[in-house]
Scaffold this active site. Sequence first.
Site, PDB file in Angstrom:
ATOM      1  N   SER A 142       0.853  -1.187   0.000  1.00 64.52           N
ATOM      2  CA  SER A 142       0.000   0.000   0.000  1.00 64.52           C
ATOM      3  C   SER A 142       0.887   1.235   0.000  1.00 64.52           C
ATOM      4  O   SER A 142       1.909   1.272   0.696  1.00 64.52           O
ATOM      5  CB  SER A 142      -0.903   0.002   1.238  1.00 64.52           C
ATOM      6  OG  SER A 142      -1.767   1.117   1.229  1.00 64.52           O
ATOM      7  N   HIS A 180      -2.468   7.366  -4.541  1.00 65.06           N
ATOM      8  CA  HIS A 180      -2.626   6.217  -3.647  1.00 65.06           C
ATOM      9  C   HIS A 180      -2.718   4.959  -4.499  1.00 65.06           C
ATOM     10  O   HIS A 180      -3.309   4.971  -5.585  1.00 65.06           O
ATOM     11  CB  HIS A 180      -3.901   6.370  -2.810  1.00 65.06           C
ATOM     12  CG  HIS A 180      -4.385   5.080  -2.215  1.00 65.06           C
ATOM     13  ND1 HIS A 180      -5.446   4.367  -2.746  1.00 65.06           N
ATOM     14  CD2 HIS A 180      -3.948   4.366  -1.153  1.00 65.06           C
ATOM     15  CE1 HIS A 180      -5.638   3.282  -2.021  1.00 65.06           C
ATOM     16  NE2 HIS A 180      -4.749   3.249  -1.057  1.00 65.06           N
ATOM     17  N   ASN A 209      -2.825   0.372  -4.001  1.00 62.03           N
ATOM     18  CA  ASN A 209      -2.841  -0.772  -3.093  1.00 62.03           C
ATOM     19  C   ASN A 209      -3.037  -2.039  -3.922  1.00 62.03           C
ATOM     20  O   ASN A 209      -3.880  -2.064  -4.821  1.00 62.03           O
ATOM     21  CB  ASN A 209      -3.979  -0.628  -2.073  1.00 62.03           C
ATOM     22  CG  ASN A 209      -4.033  -1.800  -1.115  1.00 62.03           C
ATOM     23  OD1 ASN A 209      -4.560  -2.845  -1.450  1.00 62.03           O
ATOM     24  ND2 ASN A 209      -3.507  -1.603   0.076  1.00 62.03           N
ATOM     25  N   PHE A 210      -2.262  -3.064  -3.598  1.00 62.19           N
ATOM     26  CA  PHE A 210      -2.373  -4.340  -4.305  1.00 62.19           C
ATOM     27  C   PHE A 210      -2.202  -5.450  -3.279  1.00 62.19           C
ATOM     28  O   PHE A 210      -1.222  -5.458  -2.532  1.00 62.19           O
ATOM     29  CB  PHE A 210      -1.323  -4.442  -5.419  1.00 62.19           C
ATOM     30  CG  PHE A 210      -1.391  -3.278  -6.367  1.00 62.19           C
ATOM     31  CD1 PHE A 210      -2.364  -3.221  -7.350  1.00 62.19           C
ATOM     32  CD2 PHE A 210      -0.517  -2.203  -6.224  1.00 62.19           C
ATOM     33  CE1 PHE A 210      -2.459  -2.121  -8.193  1.00 62.19           C
ATOM     34  CE2 PHE A 210      -0.601  -1.103  -7.066  1.00 62.19           C
ATOM     35  CZ  PHE A 210      -1.588  -1.065  -8.051  1.00 62.19           C
ATOM     36  N   HIS A 261     -20.591  11.741   4.209  1.00 60.68           N
ATOM     37  CA  HIS A 261     -20.990  12.794   5.144  1.00 60.68           C
ATOM     38  C   HIS A 261     -20.730  14.189   4.579  1.00 60.68           C
ATOM     39  O   HIS A 261     -21.276  15.167   5.084  1.00 60.68           O
ATOM     40  CB  HIS A 261     -20.266  12.621   6.483  1.00 60.68           C
ATOM     41  CG  HIS A 261     -18.766  12.708   6.392  1.00 60.68           C
ATOM     42  ND1 HIS A 261     -18.009  11.752   5.776  1.00 60.68           N
ATOM     43  CD2 HIS A 261     -17.891  13.645   6.840  1.00 60.68           C
ATOM     44  CE1 HIS A 261     -16.736  12.085   5.846  1.00 60.68           C
ATOM     45  NE2 HIS A 261     -16.631  13.237   6.488  1.00 60.68           N
ATOM     46  N   GLY A 284      -3.500  -4.934  13.750  1.00 59.70           N
ATOM     47  CA  GLY A 284      -2.316  -4.673  12.936  1.00 59.70           C
ATOM     48  C   GLY A 284      -1.387  -3.648  13.562  1.00 59.70           C
ATOM     49  O   GLY A 284      -1.654  -3.105  14.640  1.00 59.70           O
ATOM     50  N   ARG A 285      -0.313  -3.360  12.872  1.00 61.27           N
ATOM     51  CA  ARG A 285       0.705  -2.432  13.380  1.00 61.27           C
ATOM     52  C   ARG A 285       0.238  -0.999  13.140  1.00 61.27           C
ATOM     53  O   ARG A 285       0.268  -0.501  12.014  1.00 61.27           O
ATOM     54  CB  ARG A 285       2.037  -2.697  12.687  1.00 61.27           C
ATOM     55  CG  ARG A 285       3.202  -1.889  13.251  1.00 61.27           C
ATOM     56  CD  ARG A 285       4.499  -2.372  12.616  1.00 61.27           C
ATOM     57  NE  ARG A 285       5.658  -1.732  13.191  1.00 61.27           N
ATOM     58  CZ  ARG A 285       6.300  -0.690  12.651  1.00 61.27           C
ATOM     59  NH1 ARG A 285       5.866  -0.153  11.523  1.00 61.27           N
ATOM     60  NH2 ARG A 285       7.368  -0.184  13.235  1.00 61.27           N
TER      61      ARG A 285
END
EC number: 1.3.3.3
Length: 308
Positions: free
Chosen positions: A100, A114, A116-117, A183, A267-268
């Site tokens: 990511s 951005h 992500n894969f 929103h 997660g971290r």
Amino acid sequence: MQEKISKFEDFLTQLQQNITTALEQHETNAAKFISDKWQKPDTPDQKLKGYGNSMIIEGGEIFEKGVVAFSRVHGSELPPSATAKRQELAGKSFIATGLSLVIHPRNPFVPTSHANFRIFIAGADTDNPIWWFGGGFDLTPYYPFEEDAIHWHQTAKNICDKHDKTYYPKFKKWCDEYFYLKHRDEYRGVGGLFFDDLNDKSFDECFNFVTDCANSYLDAYIPIVAQRKNIEYSQKHKDFQLYRRGRYVEFNLVFDRGTIFGLQSGGRTESILSSMPPMATWKYNWQPEPGSEEEKVYQYIKPRDWIK
């Protein structure tokens, strides 16, 4: 299945090096990507186990902050965010491997990008594991140029058409719908590609599409950086960039599946939140001046057919 996961991991770690090297070549000061390798302890109190490498750049003249983060994690039970629409996966063990990245340029005329894969395998320890890929890339301009959006989308379409001509219109629409702040009734940017639960073809066919898509990120982004990074800007431009970055923060914390999954699964945190911009602002009930550059942005970031 383990061999296939490792093959994807090898691809992602090499891609991480390729992307960070390419971005560093455009940096004009001493800023470099710093590698932060981590490993979750394999102890009973840890919901999520695994390892990763978060590569971070901060304080650059071109890239104010950026993260390109690899991770491979596993757990005994998928979190609610991963099973909300797939109840058959509830309670299953899982392995997740992904890369990511978020790049926050300093110059307001260079858009944030951005990508992500990832691959998920549910029940990897069973006789019938369930696998799927997800990913994509999207662009968030602050002062947009139409030719940049066209180039971004043309790159995306070219990769999709190589594999399946139904992919681009489907994944573009999905991207527009996903990166939407309900929103605010605003879209985050000009979109790109977004896909999830991808297992409509054989594993190898899906693997080849996702890796081609991942490799095309630099082709889509680097020419835009090169074209816009030296444009002069004022404090007014910077202030608006910081204001719009606030929307980026809102989306990541409220809607982003990856952020929610990471936090729910234990997660971290440092890596999960490393995508946050270095600075962002919020102004109460602020409205752009009619006819201003800033007002035009809100018309520009609505979904449209960028490729005529």
